[in-house]
Scaffold this motif. Structure first.
Motif, PDB file in Angstrom:
ATOM      1  N   PHE A   1       0.842  -1.192   0.000  1.00 20.56           N
ATOM      2  CA  PHE A   1       0.000   0.000   0.000  1.00 20.56           C
ATOM      3  C   PHE A   1       0.875   1.239   0.000  1.00 20.56           C
ATOM      4  O   PHE A   1       1.840   1.341   0.754  1.00 20.56           O
ATOM      5  N   SER A   2       0.536   2.209  -0.858  1.00 17.13           N
ATOM      6  CA  SER A   2       1.225   3.499  -0.926  1.00 17.13           C
ATOM      7  C   SER A   2       0.308   4.577  -0.379  1.00 17.13           C
ATOM      8  O   SER A   2      -0.804   4.768  -0.888  1.00 17.13           O
ATOM      9  N   LEU A   3       0.756   5.284   0.668  1.00 14.30           N
ATOM     10  CA  LEU A   3      -0.046   6.375   1.220  1.00 14.30           C
ATOM     11  C   LEU A   3      -0.153   7.524   0.230  1.00 14.30           C
ATOM     12  O   LEU A   3      -1.207   8.155   0.106  1.00 14.30           O
ATOM     13  N   LYS A   4       0.923   7.794  -0.494  1.00 11.50           N
ATOM     14  CA  LYS A   4       0.917   8.891  -1.467  1.00 11.50           C
ATOM     15  C   LYS A   4      -0.142   8.657  -2.549  1.00 11.50           C
ATOM     16  O   LYS A   4      -0.860   9.576  -2.946  1.00 11.50           O
ATOM     17  N   MET A   5      -0.244   7.425  -3.017  1.00  6.81           N
ATOM     18  CA  MET A   5      -1.213   7.089  -4.066  1.00  6.81           C
ATOM     19  C   MET A   5      -2.547   6.606  -3.489  1.00  6.81           C
ATOM     20  O   MET A   5      -3.547   6.554  -4.207  1.00  6.81           O
ATOM     21  N   ASN A   6      -2.540   6.240  -2.210  1.00  9.14           N
ATOM     22  CA  ASN A   6      -3.710   5.685  -1.538  1.00  9.14           C
ATOM     23  C   ASN A   6      -4.259   4.454  -2.276  1.00  9.14           C
ATOM     24  O   ASN A   6      -5.471   4.268  -2.421  1.00  9.14           O
ATOM     25  N   THR A   7      -3.338   3.610  -2.762  1.00 13.69           N
ATOM     26  CA  THR A   7      -3.723   2.411  -3.502  1.00 13.69           C
ATOM     27  C   THR A   7      -2.838   1.239  -3.109  1.00 13.69           C
ATOM     28  O   THR A   7      -1.733   1.409  -2.595  1.00 13.69           O
ATOM     29  N   TRP A   8      -3.345   0.041  -3.380  1.00 10.39           N
ATOM     30  CA  TRP A   8      -2.602  -1.198  -3.200  1.00 10.39           C
ATOM     31  C   TRP A   8      -2.128  -1.705  -4.552  1.00 10.39           C
ATOM     32  O   TRP A   8      -2.775  -1.459  -5.572  1.00 10.39           O
ATOM     33  N   LYS A   9      -1.037  -2.436  -4.564  1.00  7.55           N
ATOM     34  CA  LYS A   9      -0.643  -3.153  -5.773  1.00  7.55           C
ATOM     35  C   LYS A   9       0.079  -4.430  -5.381  1.00  7.55           C
ATOM     36  O   LYS A   9       0.695  -4.520  -4.311  1.00  7.55           O
ATOM     37  N   ARG A  10      -0.017  -5.414  -6.254  1.00  5.53           N
ATOM     38  CA  ARG A  10       0.560  -6.723  -5.965  1.00  5.53           C
ATOM     39  C   ARG A  10       2.006  -6.784  -6.434  1.00  5.53           C
ATOM     40  O   ARG A  10       2.350  -6.259  -7.501  1.00  5.53           O
ATOM     41  N   VAL A  11       2.874  -7.394  -5.605  1.00  3.91           N
ATOM     42  CA  VAL A  11       4.266  -7.619  -5.971  1.00  3.91           C
ATOM     43  C   VAL A  11       4.335  -8.966  -6.685  1.00  3.91           C
ATOM     44  O   VAL A  11       4.051 -10.005  -6.084  1.00  3.91           O
ATOM     45  N   LYS A  12       4.702  -8.951  -7.946  1.00  5.41           N
ATOM     46  CA  LYS A  12       4.724 -10.179  -8.750  1.00  5.41           C
ATOM     47  C   LYS A  12       6.133 -10.688  -9.005  1.00  5.41           C
ATOM     48  O   LYS A  12       6.363 -11.886  -9.124  1.00  5.41           O
ATOM     49  N   ARG A  13       7.098  -9.769  -9.099  1.00  8.33           N
ATOM     50  CA  ARG A  13       8.469 -10.182  -9.403  1.00  8.33           C
ATOM     51  C   ARG A  13       9.202 -10.580  -8.126  1.00  8.33           C
ATOM     52  O   ARG A  13       9.394  -9.773  -7.226  1.00  8.33           O
ATOM     53  N   LEU A  14       9.587 -11.837  -8.054  1.00  4.39           N
ATOM     54  CA  LEU A  14      10.363 -12.325  -6.919  1.00  4.39           C
ATOM     55  C   LEU A  14      11.569 -13.094  -7.434  1.00  4.39           C
ATOM     56  O   LEU A  14      11.473 -13.816  -8.433  1.00  4.39           O
ATOM     57  N   LEU A  15      12.700 -12.934  -6.751  1.00  4.00           N
ATOM     58  CA  LEU A  15      13.863 -13.735  -7.100  1.00  4.00           C
ATOM     59  C   LEU A  15      13.531 -15.212  -6.905  1.00  4.00           C
ATOM     60  O   LEU A  15      12.767 -15.564  -6.001  1.00  4.00           O
ATOM     61  N   PRO A  16      14.088 -16.095  -7.731  1.00  7.81           N
ATOM     62  CA  PRO A  16      13.780 -17.530  -7.604  1.00  7.81           C
ATOM     63  C   PRO A  16      13.978 -18.068  -6.191  1.00  7.81           C
ATOM     64  O   PRO A  16      13.142 -18.832  -5.695  1.00  7.81           O
ATOM     65  N   ALA A  17      15.071 -17.676  -5.534  1.00  6.16           N
ATOM     66  CA  ALA A  17      15.332 -18.168  -4.179  1.00  6.16           C
ATOM     67  C   ALA A  17      14.244 -17.714  -3.206  1.00  6.16           C
ATOM     68  O   ALA A  17      13.766 -18.482  -2.372  1.00  6.16           O
ATOM     69  N   ILE A  18      13.826 -16.439  -3.322  1.00  4.84           N
ATOM     70  CA  ILE A  18      12.776 -15.912  -2.458  1.00  4.84           C
ATOM     71  C   ILE A  18      11.454 -16.606  -2.758  1.00  4.84           C
ATOM     72  O   ILE A  18      10.688 -16.952  -1.859  1.00  4.84           O
ATOM     73  N   GLN A  19      11.174 -16.818  -4.040  1.00  6.06           N
ATOM     74  CA  GLN A  19       9.929 -17.460  -4.437  1.00  6.06           C
ATOM     75  C   GLN A  19       9.819 -18.864  -3.847  1.00  6.06           C
ATOM     76  O   GLN A  19       8.773 -19.269  -3.334  1.00  6.06           O
TER      77      GLN A  19
END
Length: 406
Positions: free
Chosen positions: A178-196
């Protein structure tokens, strides 16, 4: 004050706590405009962080918030809980005078206890994958993205399909920001393979039930070792500017120990529990430089506690001879670095156990607040008053009826 130059007034106001400045807005229109201006809010926060003045401790119970002036522990203020919903409200993290509040993953807010202003986050549904019906773990993080000058909330949720799920098949997950400046949510899709892979097969973070630790523009969590599954500890970081995950290196000697994570004077720190008899505190003095980790002190188990499951340092005293520590999410003690002695921090009228967050006095979120939230609070108070009147009438009626029967 009307004849006083504004530059002198500004210098004076910068030294005052936010709660006092809220009252000073009524002095005059120039004072009102000054205190509400973004430039002054930023300058006041910078001055407070630089000097260390007006530091508070936010004590959090299941249904109660209390602020305590660190320089005057007898100065205690109850804070009306703005997200009361009949259940338990989580407080996840503190940043520049703001705290994150959550009744559920879809009922969240940012709250400034100094000004009592609140910003409710827009409702963001949990996107369950097909076949998933229940939530597993939920993790939160609150931080300030200094690159984009934005306050952000991270919400990570693991989903389950039911009792038949097996760990080897993996658990679906989602990460949203969530961004307070934009007052919106967005999904994080890009993850490093190890993190994924870590998220998919081993979504079990450690730190006060999953609250991210803020340091150097990133939130941090520990993935603790687990016999038969993960042989060593891992630290993951979420870069608030890039909105990406990475793995953070730390001393190999701690890879197989019982560790937890915290922050001390803006530096990331690790707490290594030595078989529950003492805790070593390591500090990363230069961020992302593995060789900058060093052990700074060790805290013995206090005699006043039966177990030593959790300990974290909060801050140094102004003379740097002591460190304020929190033990087992319930007790606050001063640890003398010279004598190695521990002394309980006595807080007026607070005999119960509370977990704590450091809180700076700030005007972040401004003084005007969220108009819709102000309306909701007025409506809630009106409803509570109406219910109280009805209860009093009922009690009065029953009391009179009882007397007639007698």
């Amino acid at each position: 004050m009307a004849d006083m130059p504004m530059d002198i007034i500004t210098d004076l106001f910068l030294r005052l706590p936010a709660s006092t400045l809220v009252r000073c807005r009524v002095l005059s229109k120039p004072c009102f405009s000054l205190i509400d201006s973004p430039d002054f809010i930023s300058s006041h926060l910078h001055h407070t962080l630089e000097t260390g003045d007006h530091l508070m401790i936010l004590l959090r119970g299941p249904r109660l918030l209390v602020t305590v002036d660190l320089d005057s522990p007898g100065k205690v203020s109850d804070v009306e809980h703005p997200l009361k919903a009949g259940g338990l409200t989580e407080v996840f993290g503190s940043c520049n005078g703001l705290v994150g509040l959550s009744n559920s993953p879809t009922d969240m807010a940012l709250f400034n206890p100094s000004t009592r202003q609140i910003h409710r986050l827009p409702t963001e549904p949990v996107d369950f994958p097909e076949g998933s019906r229940t939530r597993g773990y939920v993790f939160y993080g609150l931080g300030y993205d200094s690159v984009n000058e934005d306050y952000k909330v991270v919400r990570m949720i693991q989903c389950k399909g039911g009792a038949a799920d097996e760990l080897v098949f993996g658990f679906p997950y989602e990460v949203k920001v969530f961004s307070l400046k934009m007052n919106t949510w967005k999904r994080v899709k890009r993850l490093l393979p190890a993190i994924q892979l870590l998220f998919y097969f081993y979504y079990h973070l450690l730190y006060r039930r999953g609250y991210g630790v803020l340091a150097c523009n990133s939130l941090h969590w520990v993935l603790p070792r687990r016999p038969g599954l993960i042989a060593f500890n891992t630290i993951i970081r979420f870069d608030l500017a890039a909105e990406e995950f990475e793995i953070l290196t730390f001393p190999e000697s701690l890879a197989h120990e019982n560790i937890d994570i915290g922050v001390l004077e803006g530096c990331l720190c690790l707490m290594c529990n030595r078989e529950f008899t003492s805790v070593d505190v390591w500090v990363m003095k230069e961020y992302k430089v593995e060789g900058s980790w060093s052990k700074v002190f060790s805290v013995p188990k206090p005699k006043s506690v039966e177990s030593f499951d959790f300990m974290r340092p909060l801050l140094y005293s102004k003379d740097r001879r002591k460190v304020l520590i929190e033990v087992n999410n319930a007790k606050l003690l001063w640890f003398d670095l010279g004598s190695k002695r521990l002394r309980t921090l006595r807080i007026k009228d607070c005999d119960s156990s509370y977990s704590a967050e450091l809180l700076v006095s700030s005007l972040v979120l401004g003084c005007k607040g969220d108009p819709s939230e102000a309306k909701r609070r007025r409506e809630r108070r009106a409803l509570e008053d109406k219910m109280m009147q009805q209860r009093n009438k009922r009690d009065d009626f029953l009391s009179k009826g009882f007397k007639l029967v007698l």
